[in-house]
Design a protein around this motif. Structure first.
Motif, PDB file in Angstrom:
ATOM      1  N   ARG A 221       0.850  -1.194   0.000  1.00  0.00           N
ATOM      2  CA  ARG A 221       0.000   0.000   0.000  1.00  0.00           C
ATOM      3  C   ARG A 221       0.885   1.242   0.000  1.00  0.00           C
ATOM      4  O   ARG A 221       1.911   1.279   0.673  1.00  0.00           O
ATOM      5  N   LEU A 222       0.447   2.255  -0.762  1.00  0.00           N
ATOM      6  CA  LEU A 222       1.147   3.531  -0.773  1.00  0.00           C
ATOM      7  C   LEU A 222       0.510   4.555   0.148  1.00  0.00           C
ATOM      8  O   LEU A 222       1.137   5.553   0.492  1.00  0.00           O
ATOM      9  N   HIS A 223      -0.739   4.335   0.510  1.00  0.00           N
ATOM     10  CA  HIS A 223      -1.451   5.290   1.378  1.00  0.00           C
ATOM     11  C   HIS A 223      -2.635   4.595   2.026  1.00  0.00           C
ATOM     12  O   HIS A 223      -3.099   3.548   1.568  1.00  0.00           O
ATOM     13  N   ALA A 224      -3.123   5.196   3.104  1.00  0.00           N
ATOM     14  CA  ALA A 224      -4.286   4.669   3.821  1.00  0.00           C
ATOM     15  C   ALA A 224      -5.562   5.302   3.278  1.00  0.00           C
ATOM     16  O   ALA A 224      -5.540   6.373   2.684  1.00  0.00           O
ATOM     17  N   ASP A 225      -6.685   4.603   3.503  1.00  0.00           N
ATOM     18  CA  ASP A 225      -7.991   5.098   3.060  1.00  0.00           C
ATOM     19  C   ASP A 225      -8.920   5.208   4.266  1.00  0.00           C
ATOM     20  O   ASP A 225      -9.309   4.191   4.837  1.00  0.00           O
ATOM     21  N   PRO A 226      -9.291   6.422   4.649  1.00  0.00           N
ATOM     22  CA  PRO A 226     -10.211   6.581   5.780  1.00  0.00           C
ATOM     23  C   PRO A 226     -11.553   5.904   5.506  1.00  0.00           C
ATOM     24  O   PRO A 226     -12.016   5.870   4.358  1.00  0.00           O
ATOM     25  N   ALA A 227     -12.157   5.365   6.542  1.00  0.00           N
ATOM     26  CA  ALA A 227     -13.506   4.814   6.403  1.00  0.00           C
ATOM     27  C   ALA A 227     -14.502   5.943   6.166  1.00  0.00           C
ATOM     28  O   ALA A 227     -14.267   7.097   6.546  1.00  0.00           O
ATOM     29  N   HIS A 228     -15.610   5.594   5.557  1.00  0.00           N
ATOM     30  CA  HIS A 228     -16.632   6.603   5.239  1.00  0.00           C
ATOM     31  C   HIS A 228     -17.088   7.317   6.516  1.00  0.00           C
ATOM     32  O   HIS A 228     -17.477   6.686   7.490  1.00  0.00           O
ATOM     33  N   GLY A 229     -17.028   8.639   6.492  1.00  0.00           N
ATOM     34  CA  GLY A 229     -17.551   9.437   7.596  1.00  0.00           C
ATOM     35  C   GLY A 229     -16.615   9.638   8.766  1.00  0.00           C
ATOM     36  O   GLY A 229     -16.964  10.365   9.698  1.00  0.00           O
ATOM     37  N   GLU A 230     -15.421   9.040   8.747  1.00  0.00           N
ATOM     38  CA  GLU A 230     -14.545   9.154   9.922  1.00  0.00           C
ATOM     39  C   GLU A 230     -13.502  10.262   9.808  1.00  0.00           C
ATOM     40  O   GLU A 230     -12.898  10.648  10.802  1.00  0.00           O
ATOM     41  N   LEU A 231     -13.264  10.782   8.625  1.00  0.00           N
ATOM     42  CA  LEU A 231     -12.150  11.711   8.428  1.00  0.00           C
ATOM     43  C   LEU A 231     -12.430  13.086   9.012  1.00  0.00           C
ATOM     44  O   LEU A 231     -13.469  13.693   8.742  1.00  0.00           O
ATOM     45  N   VAL A 232     -11.471  13.572   9.801  1.00  0.00           N
ATOM     46  CA  VAL A 232     -11.502  14.936  10.322  1.00  0.00           C
ATOM     47  C   VAL A 232     -10.561  15.824   9.512  1.00  0.00           C
ATOM     48  O   VAL A 232     -10.927  16.909   9.073  1.00  0.00           O
ATOM     49  N   ALA A 233      -9.344  15.357   9.290  1.00  0.00           N
ATOM     50  CA  ALA A 233      -8.343  16.123   8.531  1.00  0.00           C
ATOM     51  C   ALA A 233      -7.167  15.191   8.231  1.00  0.00           C
ATOM     52  O   ALA A 233      -6.971  14.191   8.925  1.00  0.00           O
ATOM     53  N   PRO A 234      -6.402  15.523   7.187  1.00  0.00           N
ATOM     54  CA  PRO A 234      -6.608  16.570   6.182  1.00  0.00           C
ATOM     55  C   PRO A 234      -7.606  16.124   5.128  1.00  0.00           C
ATOM     56  O   PRO A 234      -7.778  14.918   4.905  1.00  0.00           O
ATOM     57  N   ALA A 235      -8.220  17.074   4.445  1.00  0.00           N
ATOM     58  CA  ALA A 235      -9.265  16.743   3.472  1.00  0.00           C
ATOM     59  C   ALA A 235      -8.722  15.882   2.339  1.00  0.00           C
ATOM     60  O   ALA A 235      -9.432  15.007   1.814  1.00  0.00           O
ATOM     61  N   TRP A 236      -7.453  16.090   1.962  1.00  0.00           N
ATOM     62  CA  TRP A 236      -6.907  15.333   0.828  1.00  0.00           C
ATOM     63  C   TRP A 236      -6.815  13.840   1.098  1.00  0.00           C
ATOM     64  O   TRP A 236      -6.771  13.030   0.154  1.00  0.00           O
ATOM     65  N   ALA A 237      -6.806  13.450   2.370  1.00  0.00           N
ATOM     66  CA  ALA A 237      -6.730  12.025   2.695  1.00  0.00           C
ATOM     67  C   ALA A 237      -7.966  11.265   2.234  1.00  0.00           C
ATOM     68  O   ALA A 237      -7.923  10.048   2.049  1.00  0.00           O
ATOM     69  N   GLY A 238      -9.068  11.983   2.051  1.00  0.00           N
ATOM     70  CA  GLY A 238     -10.301  11.344   1.590  1.00  0.00           C
ATOM     71  C   GLY A 238     -10.470  11.376   0.088  1.00  0.00           C
ATOM     72  O   GLY A 238     -11.445  10.823  -0.437  1.00  0.00           O
ATOM     73  N   ALA A 239      -9.546  12.007  -0.626  1.00  0.00           N
ATOM     74  CA  ALA A 239      -9.615  12.092  -2.095  1.00  0.00           C
ATOM     75  C   ALA A 239      -8.665  11.050  -2.678  1.00  0.00           C
ATOM     76  O   ALA A 239      -7.550  11.361  -3.114  1.00  0.00           O
ATOM     77  N   ARG A 240      -9.100   9.808  -2.707  1.00  0.00           N
ATOM     78  CA  ARG A 240      -8.214   8.693  -3.035  1.00  0.00           C
ATOM     79  C   ARG A 240      -7.594   8.825  -4.425  1.00  0.00           C
ATOM     80  O   ARG A 240      -6.395   8.596  -4.592  1.00  0.00           O
ATOM     81  N   ARG A 241      -8.393   9.158  -5.422  1.00  0.00           N
ATOM     82  CA  ARG A 241      -7.861   9.238  -6.774  1.00  0.00           C
ATOM     83  C   ARG A 241      -6.826  10.358  -6.886  1.00  0.00           C
ATOM     84  O   ARG A 241      -5.779  10.200  -7.511  1.00  0.00           O
ATOM     85  N   ARG A 242      -7.118  11.511  -6.280  1.00  0.00           N
ATOM     86  CA  ARG A 242      -6.160  12.619  -6.308  1.00  0.00           C
ATOM     87  C   ARG A 242      -4.867  12.232  -5.612  1.00  0.00           C
ATOM     88  O   ARG A 242      -3.769  12.520  -6.105  1.00  0.00           O
ATOM     89  N   LEU A 243      -4.972  11.569  -4.473  1.00  0.00           N
ATOM     90  CA  LEU A 243      -3.792  11.131  -3.727  1.00  0.00           C
ATOM     91  C   LEU A 243      -2.970  10.155  -4.551  1.00  0.00           C
ATOM     92  O   LEU A 243      -1.740  10.293  -4.682  1.00  0.00           O
ATOM     93  N   HIS A 244      -3.640   9.176  -5.130  1.00  0.00           N
ATOM     94  CA  HIS A 244      -2.947   8.178  -5.948  1.00  0.00           C
ATOM     95  C   HIS A 244      -2.238   8.829  -7.127  1.00  0.00           C
ATOM     96  O   HIS A 244      -1.064   8.546  -7.410  1.00  0.00           O
ATOM     97  N   ASN A 245      -2.939   9.722  -7.808  1.00  0.00           N
ATOM     98  CA  ASN A 245      -2.363  10.370  -8.988  1.00  0.00           C
ATOM     99  C   ASN A 245      -1.196  11.290  -8.636  1.00  0.00           C
ATOM    100  O   ASN A 245      -0.223  11.395  -9.390  1.00  0.00           O
ATOM    101  N   THR A 246      -1.297  11.965  -7.485  1.00  0.00           N
ATOM    102  CA  THR A 246      -0.205  12.848  -7.069  1.00  0.00           C
ATOM    103  C   THR A 246       1.062  12.059  -6.801  1.00  0.00           C
ATOM    104  O   THR A 246       2.164  12.442  -7.220  1.00  0.00           O
ATOM    105  N   ILE A 247       0.936  10.940  -6.101  1.00  0.00           N
ATOM    106  CA  ILE A 247       2.100  10.098  -5.827  1.00  0.00           C
ATOM    107  C   ILE A 247       2.682   9.572  -7.139  1.00  0.00           C
ATOM    108  O   ILE A 247       3.902   9.617  -7.363  1.00  0.00           O
ATOM    109  N   ALA A 248       1.813   9.085  -8.027  1.00  0.00           N
ATOM    110  CA  ALA A 248       2.278   8.544  -9.304  1.00  0.00           C
ATOM    111  C   ALA A 248       3.020   9.595 -10.114  1.00  0.00           C
ATOM    112  O   ALA A 248       4.050   9.306 -10.752  1.00  0.00           O
ATOM    113  N   GLU A 249       2.534  10.840 -10.100  1.00  0.00           N
ATOM    114  CA  GLU A 249       3.176  11.905 -10.854  1.00  0.00           C
ATOM    115  C   GLU A 249       4.534  12.267 -10.268  1.00  0.00           C
ATOM    116  O   GLU A 249       5.505  12.508 -11.018  1.00  0.00           O
ATOM    117  N   VAL A 250       4.621  12.302  -8.954  1.00  0.00           N
ATOM    118  CA  VAL A 250       5.905  12.592  -8.318  1.00  0.00           C
ATOM    119  C   VAL A 250       6.921  11.505  -8.668  1.00  0.00           C
ATOM    120  O   VAL A 250       8.080  11.800  -9.006  1.00  0.00           O
TER     121      VAL A 250
END
Length: 314
Positions: free
Chosen positions: A269-298
Motif C-alpha cells: 500500500r502507498l497510502h491509507a484510506d479513511p472509512a466513510h464518515g470518519e475523516l476529520v483532517a486533512p481533506a486530501w486524505a479522503g480524495a483517493r484518486r487525487r492522492l494516488h495520482n499525485t504520488i504517481a506523478e511525483v
C-alpha cells in the motif's frame, strides 16, 4: 490494493503486491475484510486503555466481528467483490481489525480453523502487534494451509520518542525481534510505517525506512497520517497541537522511501484510506484518486525506482 490492468501493474516503478498476486494466482486479486472479534492490549487494559492516538474505535475494521460469524462475512464480501470485479477474482482474506493474535493461543487456533474452512480462499493477511506474538502463536500461523500468507506487523516509526508520543506501547526492538522470529519460521512479514507522525522530521522517516530495510521484512505498507473522529490525534490536531502533512509533502515521503527501500520488498500500500464518515483532517486524505495520482506523478517526474537510492545498513 488498487484494481489495475496488467499493463498498469507492469508500469509501476515499485514491487507492487498486485503484480505479485496476478502472477501467483493467474489474475487479479482483492482482499476480503474479516473481523474475528479480537481486541487490543492497548485498549482493553492489558497494556493501556487509550489506544494509539490515531486509532479509531473499530481498530480500522468493519465492525462486523460482533454481529456476523466469519463464514457470513466471507460470503457477504466475496459476493460483492466478485459481482464488481468478476467471478475469476482471487480472494485474499484480511484480518485487519485490532490485534489478531491478542489473547491465548487457543483462541487464535480456533479462529484459524474457521478461516481454513472458508471456501475458495487464495490467501490470507493477518494484522497484529509485535508484542502479541510468541513462539506458539507464530507456529500456528506458519502452519496455516493457504497458498499465500502475510503477517502484518505495526511499527509506525523506529524513533522511541515518536512511539511514546503516539502511545504505541512497544519499542522498535520488540518489533525487530518479532520480525526475526516470524521470518525464521518461514512467515512473510509486512511492516506498517506512517509518514508525518507528530513531531517527526524527514530524517526520522528515512531512519524508519532504513530500520525496516535492515530486517528480514518481505513487505511494507505506507500510511499517511490522518485524524479520524473520536481519536486523540483529532483532538490534538483541532487544538493546534499536531499539524498534519500536506499532500505534496506526503507524496515526497513516499517517493523518498521507495527510492531507499530494498527492491525485493513487496509494496502492499502507498497510502491509507479513511472509512466513510470518519475523516476529520486533512481533506486530501479522503480524495483517493487525487492522492494516488499525485504520488504517481511525483514518482514519474523524479524517475523514482524502488531501491535506486538504497543505503546499506548493518
Amino acid at each position: 490494493m488498487d484494481h489495475v490492468s496488467p499493463c498498469e501493474a507492469e508500469a509501476r516503478p515499485y514491487n507492487a503486491v498486485s503484480s505479485r498476486w496476478r502472477a501467483l494466482f493467474g489474475g487479479a486479486a482483492r482482499k476480503v475484510p474479516l473481523d474475528a472479534g479480537f481486541g487490543c492490549p492497548n485498549r482493553d487494559g492489558a497494556l493501556a486503555t487509550g489506544g494509539c492516538i490515531f486509532c479509531n474505535a473499530r481498530g480500522s475494521g468493519t465492525g462486523l466481528g460482533s454481529r456476523m460469524p466469519l463464514a457470513g462475512q466471507w460470503a457477504y464480501w466475496s459476493q460483492r467483490l466478485r459481482a464488481r470485479w468478476g467471478q475469476e477474482l482471487a480472494l485474499v482474506g484480511y484480518l485487519q481489525a485490532f490485534s489478531n493474535t491478542h489473547g491465548p493461543a487457543a483462541r487464535l487456533a480456533a479462529v484459524l480453523r474457521e478461516l481454513a474452512a472458508l471456501p475458495d480462499m487464495a490467501g490470507l493477511c493477518l494484522a497484529t502487534r509485535p508484542d502479541c506474538l510468541d513462539a506458539e502463536k507464530i507456529a500456528l500461523l506458519a502452519a496455516f494451509p493457504v497458498k499465500e500468507f502475510w503477517l502484518e506487523l505495526g511499527l509506525q516509526s523506529s524513533n522511541p520518542a515518536t512511539l511514546a508520543r503516539i502511545r504505541r506501547g512497544h519499542d522498535a526492538a520488540c518489533f525487530a525481534q518479532a520480525v526475526r522470529t516470524a521470518a525464521d519460521a518461514g512467515l512473510k512479514v509486512t511492516a506498517h510505517v506512517m509518514a508525518g507522525l507528530p513531531g517527526e522530521t524527514r530524517a526520522d522517516w528515512d531512519a524508519t525506512v532504513d530500520f525496516v530495510n535492515a530486517l528480514p521484512v518481505a513487505g511494507v505498507k505506507f500510511h499517511n497520517v490522518y485524524a479520524a473522529k473520536d481519536t486523540e490525534l483529532a483532538r490534538m490536531h483541532l487544538a493546534g497541537e499536531a499539524p498534519l502533512p500536506e499532500l505534496e509533502e506526503y507524496a515526497d515521503f513516499v517517493a523518498c522511501a521507495l527510492a531507499r527501500l530494498r527492491p525485493d520488498v513487496v509494496v502492499h500500500r502507498l497510502h491509507a484510506d479513511p472509512a466513510h464518515g470518519e475523516l476529520v483532517a486533512p481533506a486530501w486524505a479522503g480524495a483517493r484518486r487525487r492522492l494516488h495520482n499525485t504520488i504517481a506523478e511525483v514518482l514519474r517526474v523524479r524517475g523514482v525506482r524502488q531501491g535506486m537510492n538504497r543505503t546499506e545498513r548493518t
